[in-house]
Structures are given as structure tokens and as C-alpha cells.
Design a protein around this motif. Structure first.
Motif, mmCIF file in Angstrom:
data_model
loop_
_atom_site.group_PDB
_atom_site.id
_atom_site.type_symbol
_atom_site.label_atom_id
_atom_site.label_comp_id
_atom_site.label_asym_id
_atom_site.label_seq_id
_atom_site.Cartn_x
_atom_site.Cartn_y
_atom_site.Cartn_z
ATOM 1 N N GLU A 1 62.975 7.792 9.798
ATOM 2 C CA GLU A 1 64.185 6.974 9.787
ATOM 3 C C GLU A 1 65.431 7.848 9.964
ATOM 4 O OE1 GLU A 1 61.782 6.758 7.378
ATOM 5 O OE2 GLU A 1 60.886 4.861 8.058
ATOM 6 N N GLN A 2 65.463 8.978 9.287
ATOM 7 C CA GLN A 2 66.593 9.897 9.425
ATOM 8 C C GLN A 2 66.659 10.459 10.847
ATOM 9 O OE1 GLN A 2 65.434 12.524 6.231
ATOM 10 N NE2 GLN A 2 67.206 11.909 5.002
ATOM 11 N N SER A 3 65.505 10.813 11.410
ATOM 12 C CA SER A 3 65.469 11.333 12.784
ATOM 13 C C SER A 3 65.988 10.293 13.767
ATOM 14 C CB SER A 3 64.052 11.743 13.168
ATOM 15 O OG SER A 3 63.665 12.888 12.465
ATOM 16 N N LEU A 4 65.589 9.046 13.571
ATOM 17 C CA LEU A 4 66.051 7.972 14.447
ATOM 18 C C LEU A 4 67.571 7.843 14.365
ATOM 19 C CD1 LEU A 4 65.386 5.659 16.354
ATOM 20 C CD2 LEU A 4 65.076 4.197 14.341
ATOM 21 N N LEU A 5 68.116 7.919 13.174
ATOM 22 C CA LEU A 5 69.556 7.805 12.979
ATOM 23 C C LEU A 5 70.311 8.970 13.626
ATOM 24 C CD1 LEU A 5 71.949 6.346 11.555
ATOM 25 C CD2 LEU A 5 71.510 7.838 9.607
ATOM 26 N N HIS A 6 69.829 10.193 13.448
ATOM 27 C CA HIS A 6 70.546 11.375 13.920
ATOM 28 C C HIS A 6 70.251 11.747 15.370
ATOM 29 C CE1 HIS A 6 72.363 12.756 10.119
ATOM 30 N NE2 HIS A 6 71.360 12.087 9.581
ATOM 31 N N PHE A 7 69.007 11.538 15.804
ATOM 32 C CA PHE A 7 68.597 12.013 17.128
ATOM 33 C C PHE A 7 68.248 10.900 18.106
ATOM 34 C CE2 PHE A 7 67.055 15.314 14.049
ATOM 35 C CZ PHE A 7 68.084 16.210 14.289
ATOM 36 N N GLY A 8 68.196 9.656 17.622
ATOM 37 C CA GLY A 8 67.907 8.537 18.509
ATOM 38 C C GLY A 8 66.430 8.310 18.763
ATOM 39 N N GLN A 9 65.578 9.095 18.113
ATOM 40 C CA GLN A 9 64.135 8.943 18.268
ATOM 41 C C GLN A 9 63.458 9.522 17.035
ATOM 42 O OE1 GLN A 9 62.881 9.720 22.245
ATOM 43 N NE2 GLN A 9 60.767 10.064 21.647
ATOM 44 N N GLU A 10 62.360 8.895 16.606
ATOM 45 C CA GLU A 10 61.721 9.274 15.344
ATOM 46 C C GLU A 10 61.084 10.652 15.337
ATOM 47 O OE1 GLU A 10 61.041 6.485 17.033
ATOM 48 O OE2 GLU A 10 61.340 4.755 15.720
ATOM 49 N N ASP A 11 60.712 11.164 16.487
ATOM 50 C CA ASP A 11 59.957 12.426 16.502
ATOM 51 C C ASP A 11 60.763 13.640 16.969
ATOM 52 O OD1 ASP A 11 60.156 11.532 19.096
ATOM 53 O OD2 ASP A 11 58.088 11.978 19.619
ATOM 54 N N HIS A 12 62.077 13.496 17.117
ATOM 55 C CA HIS A 12 62.890 14.650 17.523
ATOM 56 C C HIS A 12 63.338 15.464 16.309
ATOM 57 C CE1 HIS A 12 62.985 13.868 21.733
ATOM 58 N NE2 HIS A 12 63.542 12.685 21.586
ATOM 59 N N LEU A 13 63.475 16.760 16.521
ATOM 60 C CA LEU A 13 63.910 17.682 15.456
ATOM 61 C C LEU A 13 65.264 18.289 15.737
ATOM 62 C CD1 LEU A 13 60.526 19.552 14.956
ATOM 63 C CD2 LEU A 13 61.425 17.621 13.640
#
Length: 52
Positions: A35-47
């Protein structure tokens, strides 16, 4: 990268796409959930988001 080189035909090309933006590379080690990745990076699996 070595696996990509192995499976390509001779003189083959591989296009690799990464998320990017202008400015500095953006990453935050405190982002741990999908959920945090989706919020910050626009996709759940990005770092991180790379810079141009």
C-alpha cells in the motif's frame, strides 16, 4: 543481466523500462508495504524511482 544476454538472439536487443522522474533518485527504506509503495511509487512492487 547475464540471463537476458543468454536468451537473446545474436545481435538481439532488449529494452528495459524503469520508473523515472527528473531530479534525484527517490527511494525510502521506511516504505515496507504494498500500500505504501502504491502511494509513493504508483505501483505495489516498486522500491525506487530513478532519475533521468
Amino acid at each position: 543481466m547475464s540471463e537476458l544476454l543468454r536468451i537473446l538472439k545474436p545481435k538481439g536487443k532488449c529494452y528495459i523500462q524503469t520508473p523515472f522522474k527528473t531530479g534525484d533518485i527517490y527511494e525510502d527504506s521506511d516504505i515496507k508495504t504494498e500500500e505504501q509503495s502504491l502511494l509513493h511509487f504508483g505501483q505495489e512492487d516498486h522500491l525506487r524511482i530513478y532519475s533521468v
